[in-house]
Design a protein around this motif. Structure first.
Motif, PDB file in Angstrom:
ATOM      1  N   LYS A 146       0.830  -1.194   0.000  1.00 59.96           N
ATOM      2  CA  LYS A 146       0.000   0.000   0.000  1.00 59.96           C
ATOM      3  C   LYS A 146       0.875   1.258   0.000  1.00 59.96           C
ATOM      4  N   PRO A 147       0.382   2.354  -0.571  1.00 56.30           N
ATOM      5  CA  PRO A 147       1.128   3.618  -0.470  1.00 56.30           C
ATOM      6  C   PRO A 147       1.263   4.015   0.999  1.00 56.30           C
ATOM      7  N   ALA A 148       2.451   4.510   1.347  1.00 59.26           N
ATOM      8  CA  ALA A 148       2.706   4.908   2.734  1.00 59.26           C
ATOM      9  C   ALA A 148       3.754   6.011   2.752  1.00 59.26           C
ATOM     10  N   ARG A 149       3.756   6.766   3.862  1.00 57.72           N
ATOM     11  CA  ARG A 149       4.703   7.874   4.061  1.00 57.72           C
ATOM     12  C   ARG A 149       4.671   8.845   2.881  1.00 57.72           C
ATOM     13  N   THR A 150       3.476   9.228   2.497  1.00 58.50           N
ATOM     14  CA  THR A 150       3.301  10.186   1.405  1.00 58.50           C
ATOM     15  C   THR A 150       3.600  11.594   1.914  1.00 58.50           C
ATOM     16  N   LYS A 151       4.395  12.347   1.152  1.00 59.83           N
ATOM     17  CA  LYS A 151       4.811  13.692   1.563  1.00 59.83           C
ATOM     18  C   LYS A 151       4.424  14.706   0.493  1.00 59.83           C
ATOM     19  N   CYS A 152       3.946  15.872   0.957  1.00 61.15           N
ATOM     20  CA  CYS A 152       3.583  16.978   0.072  1.00 61.15           C
ATOM     21  C   CYS A 152       4.578  18.125   0.260  1.00 61.15           C
ATOM     22  N   SER A 153       4.847  18.850  -0.814  1.00 59.00           N
ATOM     23  CA  SER A 153       5.763  19.986  -0.747  1.00 59.00           C
ATOM     24  C   SER A 153       5.382  21.016  -1.802  1.00 59.00           C
ATOM     25  N   ILE A 154       5.975  22.226  -1.670  1.00 61.07           N
ATOM     26  CA  ILE A 154       5.717  23.335  -2.595  1.00 61.07           C
ATOM     27  C   ILE A 154       7.039  23.760  -3.217  1.00 61.07           C
ATOM     28  N   GLU A 155       7.044  23.940  -4.532  1.00 66.46           N
ATOM     29  CA  GLU A 155       8.232  24.395  -5.254  1.00 66.46           C
ATOM     30  C   GLU A 155       7.906  25.697  -5.959  1.00 66.46           C
ATOM     31  N   LYS A 167       4.006  19.312  -5.089  1.00 61.61           N
ATOM     32  CA  LYS A 167       4.563  17.980  -5.328  1.00 61.61           C
ATOM     33  C   LYS A 167       4.025  16.979  -4.311  1.00 61.61           C
ATOM     34  N   CYS A 168       3.886  15.738  -4.756  1.00 66.08           N
ATOM     35  CA  CYS A 168       3.375  14.662  -3.901  1.00 66.08           C
ATOM     36  C   CYS A 168       4.095  13.373  -4.274  1.00 66.08           C
ATOM     37  N   ALA A 169       4.615  12.647  -3.266  1.00 63.36           N
ATOM     38  CA  ALA A 169       5.335  11.394  -3.534  1.00 63.36           C
ATOM     39  C   ALA A 169       5.215  10.475  -2.322  1.00 63.36           C
ATOM     40  N   SER A 170       4.959   9.194  -2.605  1.00 64.52           N
ATOM     41  CA  SER A 170       4.889   8.171  -1.557  1.00 64.52           C
ATOM     42  C   SER A 170       6.230   7.462  -1.452  1.00 64.52           C
ATOM     43  N   GLN A 171       6.719   7.309  -0.222  1.00 67.16           N
ATOM     44  CA  GLN A 171       7.988   6.630   0.003  1.00 67.16           C
ATOM     45  C   GLN A 171       7.859   5.119  -0.162  1.00 67.16           C
ATOM     46  N   GLU A 172       6.667   4.592   0.014  1.00 68.02           N
ATOM     47  CA  GLU A 172       6.423   3.167  -0.144  1.00 68.02           C
ATOM     48  C   GLU A 172       5.190   2.972  -1.019  1.00 68.02           C
ATOM     49  N   GLY A 173       5.107   1.790  -1.612  1.00 69.82           N
ATOM     50  CA  GLY A 173       3.940   1.485  -2.453  1.00 69.82           C
ATOM     51  C   GLY A 173       4.336   0.800  -3.737  1.00 69.82           C
ATOM     52  N   SER A 174       3.597  -0.242  -4.076  1.00 72.19           N
ATOM     53  CA  SER A 174       3.866  -0.976  -5.314  1.00 72.19           C
ATOM     54  C   SER A 174       3.323  -0.205  -6.503  1.00 72.19           C
ATOM     55  N   PRO A 175       4.038  -0.236  -7.614  1.00 72.08           N
ATOM     56  CA  PRO A 175       3.510   0.420  -8.812  1.00 72.08           C
ATOM     57  C   PRO A 175       2.341  -0.393  -9.372  1.00 72.08           C
ATOM     58  N   LEU A 176       1.490   0.241 -10.106  1.00 74.32           N
ATOM     59  CA  LEU A 176       1.615   1.627 -10.526  1.00 74.32           C
ATOM     60  C   LEU A 176       0.838   2.517  -9.557  1.00 74.32           C
ATOM     61  N   LEU A 177       1.523   3.565  -9.057  1.00 72.62           N
ATOM     62  CA  LEU A 177       0.865   4.500  -8.161  1.00 72.62           C
ATOM     63  C   LEU A 177       0.204   5.604  -8.966  1.00 72.62           C
ATOM     64  N   SER A 178      -0.935   6.056  -8.471  1.00 68.43           N
ATOM     65  CA  SER A 178      -1.662   7.148  -9.108  1.00 68.43           C
ATOM     66  C   SER A 178      -1.905   8.236  -8.063  1.00 68.43           C
ATOM     67  N   TYR A 179      -1.760   9.511  -8.487  1.00 69.89           N
ATOM     68  CA  TYR A 179      -1.897  10.639  -7.565  1.00 69.89           C
ATOM     69  C   TYR A 179      -3.049  11.535  -8.002  1.00 69.89           C
ATOM     70  N   ALA A 180      -3.748  12.084  -7.012  1.00 65.06           N
ATOM     71  CA  ALA A 180      -4.856  13.009  -7.278  1.00 65.06           C
ATOM     72  C   ALA A 180      -4.816  14.131  -6.250  1.00 65.06           C
ATOM     73  N   TRP A 181      -5.023  15.394  -6.716  1.00 65.53           N
ATOM     74  CA  TRP A 181      -5.027  16.566  -5.838  1.00 65.53           C
ATOM     75  C   TRP A 181      -6.450  17.135  -5.764  1.00 65.53           C
ATOM     76  N   ARG A 182      -6.738  17.737  -4.616  1.00 63.09           N
ATOM     77  CA  ARG A 182      -8.006  18.466  -4.458  1.00 63.09           C
ATOM     78  C   ARG A 182      -7.839  19.475  -3.332  1.00 63.09           C
ATOM     79  N   ARG A 183      -8.724  20.473  -3.331  1.00 63.35           N
ATOM     80  CA  ARG A 183      -8.717  21.484  -2.265  1.00 63.35           C
ATOM     81  C   ARG A 183      -9.594  20.999  -1.122  1.00 63.35           C
ATOM     82  N   VAL A 184      -9.179  21.337   0.095  1.00 63.38           N
ATOM     83  CA  VAL A 184      -9.906  20.850   1.268  1.00 63.38           C
ATOM     84  C   VAL A 184     -11.184  21.649   1.485  1.00 63.38           C
TER      85      VAL A 184
END
Length: 359
Positions: A146-155, A167-184
């Protein structure tokens, strides 16, 4: 008509259902052959079977792991034979595997694997033998993380008009990983100028405005789980760079002036201390203490008196008149040294040697 006996087939090969022959042992759990599970979960690999009247030999059930490399041998995991269970063949799964039914003779030789690990991924084969019947079945197991230790950052600079990348990246997780953004908050919709890359997790916000400010969340997912992180975006007006530069220059100049002043004070202090030490040293070693005038004159007269007292009256004649020029005196020597033509009177000499006058 007499039915001929069923031919014996090699281990691992299914019996041929030829016409006119009675079918022997058959595996009934052949509907699903591929399984996907998450790491840490439990999986049940099915292996149910049905015996026939022809199967009279001892029941043997064997699970093996077929390596991906064809050059390697199959690895026995667990076995049921002679009414006993043997599960010590594969150390990597010791304590994590078992028959689903403690008594496989009931027709259920399924295998349970607990606390799955990514290394458990592979091809598993169930072999059931009860002579003369022999059947086998292969199953494919894929253990995903499962995806784990996901970190968000601003560049990028968070100023109005700039392009900002979330930016968003998971430190763990089997491919293929998919990312989605939304406003809270609000409608949770992304700004109209945003561009999302689902594979890399980057969200580009072009020509940012203050309306873009807020909390954003990124969700990383694969086939077995999800994980998310949050980041706070605060878009501000441009900073007055000219004022900052001017202030930096003034501050630098003041700092240099202060540093130069401190260096000057330190050097001056060191010179003063050095001068005091040199003056003190010269006075102590080079300048002798002044001599007493009266003591010098009196000591000279005392020595003359001693000399006169030791003489007899017959020898006193040559010493009755002592030349004034032989009386020592610092002032007298200093005066005559400065003026060679100077001739002291007898009054001057008498004044120098005190109340004793030689006649």
């Amino acid at each position: 008509m007499k039915v001929p006996p069923v031919a014996r087939v090699p281990w691992g090969r299914a019996a041929c259902p030829c016409p006119g022959l009675t079918r022997s042992l058959s595996i009934t759990s052949a509907d699903q052959s591929m399984f996907e599970k998450a790491q840490g979960e439990k999986v049940t690999l099915p292996c149910t079977f049905v015996l026939s009247d022809e199967d009279e030999g001892p029941l043997d059930i064997e699970w093996v792991l077929i390596p991906a490399d064809n050059q390697k041998k199959e690895q026995i995991i667990i076995m049921y034979a002679v009414d006993r269970i043997y599960n010590h063949y594969y150390a990597a799964m010791t304590g994590r595997m078992q028959f689903t039914n403690p008594d496989p003779r009931s027709g259920d030789g399924s295998l349970d694997i607990l606390n799955l690990k990514s290394a458990d991924t592979g091809t598993y084969q169930c072999k059931v033998k009860k002579a003369p019947g022999v059947q086998s079945q292969k199953l494919q197991l894929t253990v995903l993380v499962k995806p784990a230790r996901t970190k968000c950052s601003i560049e990028g600079s968070q100023e109005i008009g700039n392009d900002i990348i979330l930016k968003c990246a998971s430190q763990e997780g089997s491919p293929l990983l998919s990312y989605a953004w939304r406003r809270v908050a609000g409608t949770q919709e992304l700004p109209a100028t945003s561009m999302l890359n689902k594979n890399t997790g980057e969200l580009l916000l072009k020509n940012a405005s203050q309306d873009y400010s807020g909390t954003y969340t990124c969700v990383a997912s694969n086939r077995v789980g999800t994980d998310e992180c949050f980041v706070e975006l605060n878009v501000t007006p441009p900073i007055n760079t000219a004022g900052i530069i001017a202030g930096a220059i003034v501050g630098t100049l003041l700092g240099l002036f202060l540093l130069a002043f401190l260096v000057f004070c330190c050097c001056k202090k060191r010179r003063e201390k050095k001068y005091e030490k040199e003056v003190h040293h010269d006075i102590r070693e080079d300048v002798p203490p002044p001599k007493s005038r009266s003591s010098t004159a009196r000591s000279y007269i005392g020595s003359n008196r001693s000399s006169l007292g030791s003489m007899s009256p017959s020898n006193m004649e040559g010493y009755t008149k002592t030349p004034y020029s032989q009386v020592p005196s610092e002032d007298f020597e200093r005066t005559t040294g400065q003026n060679p033509n100077f001739a002291p009177s007898k009054y001057d000499i008498a004044h120098k040697i005190g109340d004793i006058t030689v006649v």
